[in-house]
Design a protein around this motif. Structure first.
Motif, PDB file in Angstrom:
ATOM      1  N   LEU A  51       0.817  -1.211   0.000  1.00 38.46           N
ATOM      2  CA  LEU A  51       0.000   0.000   0.000  1.00 38.46           C
ATOM      3  C   LEU A  51       0.851   1.262   0.000  1.00 38.46           C
ATOM      4  O   LEU A  51       0.435   2.308  -0.494  1.00 38.46           O
ATOM      5  CB  LEU A  51      -0.924   0.011   1.224  1.00 38.46           C
ATOM      6  CG  LEU A  51      -2.052  -1.019   1.230  1.00 38.46           C
ATOM      7  CD1 LEU A  51      -2.814  -0.961   2.552  1.00 38.46           C
ATOM      8  CD2 LEU A  51      -2.997  -0.797   0.057  1.00 38.46           C
ATOM      9  N   ASP A  52       2.058   1.181   0.571  1.00 37.73           N
ATOM     10  CA  ASP A  52       2.925   2.355   0.658  1.00 37.73           C
ATOM     11  C   ASP A  52       4.371   1.950   0.394  1.00 37.73           C
ATOM     12  O   ASP A  52       5.039   1.426   1.274  1.00 37.73           O
ATOM     13  CB  ASP A  52       2.802   2.989   2.049  1.00 37.73           C
ATOM     14  CG  ASP A  52       3.597   4.283   2.165  1.00 37.73           C
ATOM     15  OD1 ASP A  52       3.954   4.860   1.113  1.00 37.73           O
ATOM     16  OD2 ASP A  52       3.859   4.701   3.305  1.00 37.73           O
ATOM     17  N   PRO A  53       4.847   2.108  -0.849  1.00 38.30           N
ATOM     18  CA  PRO A  53       4.123   2.690  -1.982  1.00 38.30           C
ATOM     19  C   PRO A  53       3.105   1.702  -2.539  1.00 38.30           C
ATOM     20  O   PRO A  53       3.215   0.497  -2.275  1.00 38.30           O
ATOM     21  CB  PRO A  53       5.247   2.963  -2.995  1.00 38.30           C
ATOM     22  CG  PRO A  53       6.263   1.903  -2.703  1.00 38.30           C
ATOM     23  CD  PRO A  53       6.238   1.728  -1.217  1.00 38.30           C
ATOM     24  N   PRO A  54       2.134   2.181  -3.333  1.00 33.10           N
ATOM     25  CA  PRO A  54       1.124   1.280  -3.893  1.00 33.10           C
ATOM     26  C   PRO A  54       1.723   0.441  -5.028  1.00 33.10           C
ATOM     27  O   PRO A  54       2.060   0.967  -6.088  1.00 33.10           O
ATOM     28  CB  PRO A  54       0.046   2.232  -4.410  1.00 33.10           C
ATOM     29  CG  PRO A  54       0.772   3.513  -4.689  1.00 33.10           C
ATOM     30  CD  PRO A  54       1.893   3.590  -3.699  1.00 33.10           C
ATOM     31  N   LEU A  55       1.874  -0.860  -4.781  1.00 34.00           N
ATOM     32  CA  LEU A  55       2.526  -1.750  -5.736  1.00 34.00           C
ATOM     33  C   LEU A  55       1.653  -2.968  -6.035  1.00 34.00           C
ATOM     34  O   LEU A  55       0.962  -3.480  -5.149  1.00 34.00           O
ATOM     35  CB  LEU A  55       3.875  -2.242  -5.194  1.00 34.00           C
ATOM     36  CG  LEU A  55       4.918  -1.186  -4.819  1.00 34.00           C
ATOM     37  CD1 LEU A  55       6.141  -1.858  -4.195  1.00 34.00           C
ATOM     38  CD2 LEU A  55       5.322  -0.363  -6.034  1.00 34.00           C
ATOM     39  N   VAL A  56       1.716  -3.429  -7.278  1.00 33.44           N
ATOM     40  CA  VAL A  56       1.077  -4.674  -7.698  1.00 33.44           C
ATOM     41  C   VAL A  56       2.111  -5.470  -8.492  1.00 33.44           C
ATOM     42  O   VAL A  56       3.137  -4.924  -8.911  1.00 33.44           O
ATOM     43  CB  VAL A  56      -0.171  -4.420  -8.574  1.00 33.44           C
ATOM     44  CG1 VAL A  56      -1.230  -3.663  -7.790  1.00 33.44           C
ATOM     45  CG2 VAL A  56       0.191  -3.671  -9.858  1.00 33.44           C
ATOM     46  N   LEU A  57       1.840  -6.744  -8.685  1.00 33.37           N
ATOM     47  CA  LEU A  57       2.744  -7.518  -9.541  1.00 33.37           C
ATOM     48  C   LEU A  57       1.958  -8.383 -10.504  1.00 33.37           C
ATOM     49  O   LEU A  57       0.809  -8.763 -10.239  1.00 33.37           O
ATOM     50  CB  LEU A  57       3.719  -8.365  -8.718  1.00 33.37           C
ATOM     51  CG  LEU A  57       3.259  -9.635  -7.978  1.00 33.37           C
ATOM     52  CD1 LEU A  57       3.041 -10.822  -8.910  1.00 33.37           C
ATOM     53  CD2 LEU A  57       4.291 -10.005  -6.922  1.00 33.37           C
ATOM     54  N   VAL A  58       2.609  -8.683 -11.616  1.00 28.72           N
ATOM     55  CA  VAL A  58       2.077  -9.626 -12.599  1.00 28.72           C
ATOM     56  C   VAL A  58       3.248 -10.445 -13.117  1.00 28.72           C
ATOM     57  O   VAL A  58       4.357  -9.923 -13.287  1.00 28.72           O
ATOM     58  CB  VAL A  58       1.332  -8.900 -13.748  1.00 28.72           C
ATOM     59  CG1 VAL A  58       2.262  -7.996 -14.537  1.00 28.72           C
ATOM     60  CG2 VAL A  58       0.643  -9.912 -14.665  1.00 28.72           C
ATOM     61  N   CYS A  59       3.025 -11.744 -13.292  1.00 31.00           N
ATOM     62  CA  CYS A  59       4.067 -12.629 -13.817  1.00 31.00           C
ATOM     63  C   CYS A  59       3.772 -12.924 -15.282  1.00 31.00           C
ATOM     64  O   CYS A  59       2.638 -13.261 -15.629  1.00 31.00           O
ATOM     65  CB  CYS A  59       4.105 -13.932 -13.024  1.00 31.00           C
ATOM     66  SG  CYS A  59       4.473 -13.701 -11.277  1.00 31.00           S
ATOM     67  N   VAL A  60       4.799 -12.803 -16.120  1.00 31.64           N
ATOM     68  CA  VAL A  60       4.618 -12.964 -17.564  1.00 31.64           C
ATOM     69  C   VAL A  60       5.669 -13.931 -18.099  1.00 31.64           C
ATOM     70  O   VAL A  60       6.864 -13.789 -17.803  1.00 31.64           O
ATOM     71  CB  VAL A  60       4.738 -11.604 -18.297  1.00 31.64           C
ATOM     72  CG1 VAL A  60       4.484 -11.773 -19.792  1.00 31.64           C
ATOM     73  CG2 VAL A  60       3.768 -10.579 -17.709  1.00 31.64           C
ATOM     74  N   ASP A  61       5.225 -14.889 -18.893  1.00 27.66           N
ATOM     75  CA  ASP A  61       6.101 -15.858 -19.529  1.00 27.66           C
ATOM     76  C   ASP A  61       7.144 -15.130 -20.378  1.00 27.66           C
ATOM     77  O   ASP A  61       6.828 -14.194 -21.107  1.00 27.66           O
ATOM     78  CB  ASP A  61       5.261 -16.794 -20.407  1.00 27.66           C
ATOM     79  CG  ASP A  61       6.047 -17.969 -20.944  1.00 27.66           C
ATOM     80  OD1 ASP A  61       6.993 -17.750 -21.713  1.00 27.66           O
ATOM     81  OD2 ASP A  61       5.705 -19.112 -20.602  1.00 27.66           O
ATOM     82  N   ARG A  62       8.390 -15.579 -20.292  1.00 27.19           N
ATOM     83  CA  ARG A  62       9.479 -14.932 -21.029  1.00 27.19           C
ATOM     84  C   ARG A  62       9.287 -15.025 -22.550  1.00 27.19           C
ATOM     85  O   ARG A  62       9.824 -14.195 -23.289  1.00 27.19           O
ATOM     86  CB  ARG A  62      10.820 -15.550 -20.651  1.00 27.19           C
ATOM     87  CG  ARG A  62      11.237 -15.229 -19.236  1.00 27.19           C
ATOM     88  CD  ARG A  62      12.581 -15.883 -18.909  1.00 27.19           C
ATOM     89  NE  ARG A  62      12.993 -15.545 -17.552  1.00 27.19           N
ATOM     90  CZ  ARG A  62      13.629 -14.428 -17.218  1.00 27.19           C
ATOM     91  NH1 ARG A  62      13.927 -13.540 -18.157  1.00 27.19           N
ATOM     92  NH2 ARG A  62      13.978 -14.197 -15.972  1.00 27.19           N
ATOM     93  N   GLY A  63       8.544 -16.018 -23.016  1.00 30.45           N
ATOM     94  CA  GLY A  63       8.322 -16.173 -24.451  1.00 30.45           C
ATOM     95  C   GLY A  63       7.102 -15.439 -24.965  1.00 30.45           C
ATOM     96  O   GLY A  63       6.822 -15.460 -26.157  1.00 30.45           O
ATOM     97  N   ALA A  64       6.356 -14.785 -24.079  1.00 33.41           N
ATOM     98  CA  ALA A  64       5.117 -14.110 -24.469  1.00 33.41           C
ATOM     99  C   ALA A  64       5.410 -12.764 -25.129  1.00 33.41           C
ATOM    100  O   ALA A  64       6.382 -12.083 -24.795  1.00 33.41           O
ATOM    101  CB  ALA A  64       4.236 -13.901 -23.242  1.00 33.41           C
TER     102      ALA A  64
END
Length: 200
Positions: free
Chosen positions: A73-86
């Motif tokens: 929340l401080d700092p406001p952070l999100v994450l997403v995982c992405v395939d290296r081949g995408a």
């Protein structure tokens, strides 16, 4: 891991695997862990929400992803995982900003559209959907979703066959009056109201 079999297995993780095998894996623990399909099924036992991650700029792109979570929340952070081949992997790293649209229960068609490896690419993939450009980044944000975030890339980490992209939230919008779309056991699902609920 992702819902998304995009060209080159675009995963941010979410999307039914048509040839998924059901049942319990057998063999030694080492054999089971080395079995990618068995591992995918086991990971799929954790129910998640479903999002569409987008980038704008000169080569707009989107992918369905369930590997999305809040981080801070401080700092406001999100994450997403992405395939290296995408495709998304290179686009997100190059653009440096991205959008996330959290899908409502009635938006399964959007999840399927953006995980379809045969859909048009570039701007054409947005021709049949209702969207608006993010006010700060220009990333396409899908209309009618439960929440929308614009993010700037804050950090990226090695995640094996995926990269873990952490974004700092720049803007957000939300709605509270509908249920979200779920992904569980290789399928899109909807929340079933508790049996103890009484409707008038």
């Amino acid at each position: 891991m992702s819902v998304n079999p995009e060209p080159s297995h675009e995963t941010g993780s979410a999307g039914p695997e048509p040839d998924a095998v059901t049942g319990t894996a057998t063999g030694t623990a080492t054999d089971v862990v080395a079995d990618a399909k068995a591992m995918r099924r086991a990971f799929g036992m954790f129910a998640t929400g479903v999002t569409v991650v987008t980038v704008g700029g000169g080569g707009p792109h989107a992918m369905t992803a369930n590997s999305f979570t809040s981080v801070s929340l401080d700092p406001p952070l999100v994450l997403v995982c992405v395939d290296r081949g995408a495709i998304m992997h290179g686009r997100l790293a190059a653009e440096g900003t991205f959008g996330v649209s959290v899908l409502a229960a009635d938006q399964e068609s959007l999840a399927r559209h953006f995980s379809n490896r045969w859909r048009p690419l570039g701007a054409a993939q947005f021709d049949t959907v209702d969207w608006l450009p993010g006010p700060l980044t220009g990333a396409p944000l899908l209309a009618g979703t439960l929440a929308r975030f614009e993010c700037e890339l804050w950090r990226a980490y090695d995640g094996g066959d995926h990269s873990i992209f952490i974004g700092r939230v720049l803007s957000m919008e939300q709605q509270d009056d509908r249920d979200g779309l779920l992904f569980f056991h290789g399928r899109f699902r909807r929340i079933i109201p508790d049996r103890s609920e009484v409707t008038a």
